[in-house]
Write an enzyme that holds these catalytic residues in place. Structure first.
Site, PDB file in Angstrom:
ATOM      1  N   ARG A  41       0.831  -1.214   0.000  1.00  0.00           N
ATOM      2  CA  ARG A  41       0.000   0.000   0.000  1.00  0.00           C
ATOM      3  C   ARG A  41       0.864   1.263   0.000  1.00  0.00           C
ATOM      4  O   ARG A  41       0.389   2.358  -0.273  1.00  0.00           O
ATOM      5  CB  ARG A  41      -0.984  -0.006   1.180  1.00  0.00           C
ATOM      6  CG  ARG A  41      -1.945   1.158   1.180  1.00  0.00           C
ATOM      7  CD  ARG A  41      -3.253   0.942   1.950  1.00  0.00           C
ATOM      8  NE  ARG A  41      -3.146   0.033   3.076  1.00  0.00           N
ATOM      9  CZ  ARG A  41      -2.578   0.319   4.245  1.00  0.00           C
ATOM     10  NH1 ARG A  41      -2.062   1.516   4.465  1.00  0.00           N
ATOM     11  NH2 ARG A  41      -2.529  -0.590   5.211  1.00  0.00           N
ATOM     12  N   LYS A 188      -8.377   8.637 -18.991  1.00  0.00           N
ATOM     13  CA  LYS A 188      -8.725   9.245 -20.273  1.00  0.00           C
ATOM     14  C   LYS A 188      -7.515   9.243 -21.217  1.00  0.00           C
ATOM     15  O   LYS A 188      -7.047   8.198 -21.579  1.00  0.00           O
ATOM     16  CB  LYS A 188      -9.289  10.649 -20.023  1.00  0.00           C
ATOM     17  CG  LYS A 188     -10.305  10.714 -18.860  1.00  0.00           C
ATOM     18  CD  LYS A 188     -11.616   9.993 -19.155  1.00  0.00           C
ATOM     19  CE  LYS A 188     -12.477   9.791 -17.915  1.00  0.00           C
ATOM     20  NZ  LYS A 188     -12.829  10.981 -17.169  1.00  0.00           N
TER      21      LYS A 188
HETATM   22  C1  LIG Z   1     -13.198  11.299 -15.868  1.00  0.00           C
HETATM   23  C2  LIG Z   1     -12.768  12.565 -15.224  1.00  0.00           C
HETATM   24  C3  LIG Z   1     -12.475  12.622 -13.852  1.00  0.00           C
HETATM   25  C4  LIG Z   1     -12.657  11.427 -12.948  1.00  0.00           C
HETATM   26  O1  LIG Z   1     -11.763  10.407 -13.243  1.00  0.00           O
HETATM   27  P1  LIG Z   1     -12.066   8.835 -13.030  1.00  0.00           P
HETATM   28  O2  LIG Z   1     -10.819   8.213 -13.496  1.00  0.00           O
HETATM   29  O3  LIG Z   1     -13.297   8.513 -13.826  1.00  0.00           O
HETATM   30  O4  LIG Z   1     -12.323   8.642 -11.571  1.00  0.00           O
HETATM   31  C5  LIG Z   1     -12.027  13.822 -13.335  1.00  0.00           C
HETATM   32  N1  LIG Z   1     -11.892  14.926 -14.103  1.00  0.00           N
HETATM   33  C6  LIG Z   1     -12.185  14.911 -15.429  1.00  0.00           C
HETATM   34  C7  LIG Z   1     -12.028  16.154 -16.230  1.00  0.00           C
HETATM   35  C8  LIG Z   1     -12.627  13.732 -16.024  1.00  0.00           C
HETATM   36  O5  LIG Z   1     -12.926  13.724 -17.330  1.00  0.00           O
END
Ligand SMILES: *Cc1c(COP(=O)(O)O)cnc(C)c1O
Length: 350
Positions: A41, A188
């Site tokens: 962790r 993303k």
């Molecule tokens: C998707 C997203 C998040 C959250 O991220 P996760 O990996 O889905 O928890 C935060 N900020 C933006 C701009 C995003 O597009």
């Protein structure tokens, strides 16, 4: 090294005989005691490689998290009891939902402002503990003056965070504008293949890094080692993917601008994210159900193009038009993207 070279080379094992070119996946809950790692962790060599690569690209030191929202939550957890957080009225819904939840429990006092109104932002910074920025913003595609807001926030004694998920360090490096923390949904563009959930925070402030690392240790918001390996593999092609997605987006925006059936095309001029506004929510629904190549799905930043009507989510801001479709432009051939999108727009226009 220049950024494109850093993306390919940072976080690899040394160039020595028999070393693998890629940092291996280390499956370990614990390590032989007496060293720096101790327990799974606290540390993992595969996270380390990802953190070195992304930290170098953003120009700071990086901590990886189990998701973007885990990173967001860990930062918000640093805000003192009942203190003020200035945040955008338009931003990622999960961030807004977290702020709402913290407000309901009287943990923090969020103030939502139009981040494009510099005077309003500067006024709101008074007494603030943290200023949250997202630029370009989801899904309004607003670009904010990060440097000017950071100056005002620092003068008021507040920390500044930029969610850099949409732009990525290829297009924008907020730490160079003086912001304290950069946060990412590595889910993303950084990973880029719609197969990983991961998040990250990058900072130049050693004290903030130490405190955030301590929080990550205690909250356990750590990524899996396979996820870190996949995210690093994705990062190796970040430049190519962002450049291609951006070129496709710019061409689509040019062609969309020639259509007369759209109320609005919102594009900040850079990146692969575009929002288009149709006259009604029904029109937008028809488009998202009529594409064959573009996938109707939430999330963004993958190699494949996706789209969705944002107001289908209850948590989306009511100031976002009902007919707004958010497009995440992928790296396909732009002619195929255009053929499919324009036939779907034609269906909605009939
Ligand atoms: C998707 C997203 C998040 C959250 O991220 P996760 O990996 O889905 O928890 C935060 N900020 C933006 C701009 C995003 O597009």
């Amino acid at each position: 090294m220049r950024p494109a070279t850093q993306a390919v080379h940072v976080g690899r094992p040394p160039h020595e005989p028999d070393q693998p070119l890629n940092t291996p996946i280390t499956m370990a809950s614990t390590y032989v005691a007496g060293g720096d790692l101790e327990y799974g962790r606290y540390a993992n060599p595969t996270w380390d490689a990802f953190e070195q690569a992304l930290g170098t690209l953003e120009g700071g030191r990086c901590l990886a998290f189990s998701s973007g929202l885990a990173a967001v939550a860990t930062i918000l957890d640093l805000v003192g009891q009942g203190q003020k957080v200035v945040a955008p009225r338009h931003s990622y819904t999960g961030t807004v939902m977290q702020l709402n939840d913290l407000e309901l429990r009287e943990r923090v006092a969020p103030v939502l402002v139009d981040m494009t109104d510099l005077d309003a932002v500067v006024a709101a910074c008074d007494d603030a503990s943290l200023v949250w920025l997202e630029s370009p913003s989801n899904p309004a595609m607003e670009v904010v003056d990060v440097e000017a807001i950071t100056k005002a926030a620092h003068a008021a004694g507040a920390y500044v965070v930029v969610d850099n998920t949409f732009a990525t360090p290829v297009l924008q490096r907020p730490l160079e504008w003086g912001v304290d923390l950069v946060v990412h949904s590595a889910t993303k563009y950084l990973s880029g293949h719609s197969d990983v959930l991961m998040g990250a925070v990058v900072t130049r402030d050693e004290e903030l890094l130490r405190v955030l690392k301590g929080r990550r240790d205690l909250l356990g918001a750590i990524p899996g080692t396979f996820e870190a390996w996949l995210a690093l593999r994705g990062l190796r092609t970040l430049h190519l993917r962002v450049e291609k997605a951006q070129a496709n987006a710019q061409e689509l925006v040019r062609r969309l601008g020639e259509r007369t059936d759209l109320t609005e095309v919102r594009y900040p001029g850079f990146g692969g994210m575009v929002s288009i506004v149709l006259p009604t929510g029904d029109h937008a629904d028809l488009v998202q159900h009529s594409t064959r190549l573009w996938v109707y799905a939430t999330s963004l930043g993958g190699v494949e193009s996706t789209l969705e009507r944002r107001r289908r989510w209850q948590a989306e801001a009511p100031t976002i038009p009902d007919g707004l479709l958010r497009l995440s432009v992928g790296i396909e051939d732009v002619e195929d993207l255009w053929d499919d999108l324009s036939q779907a727009l034609d269906v909605a226009g009939r």
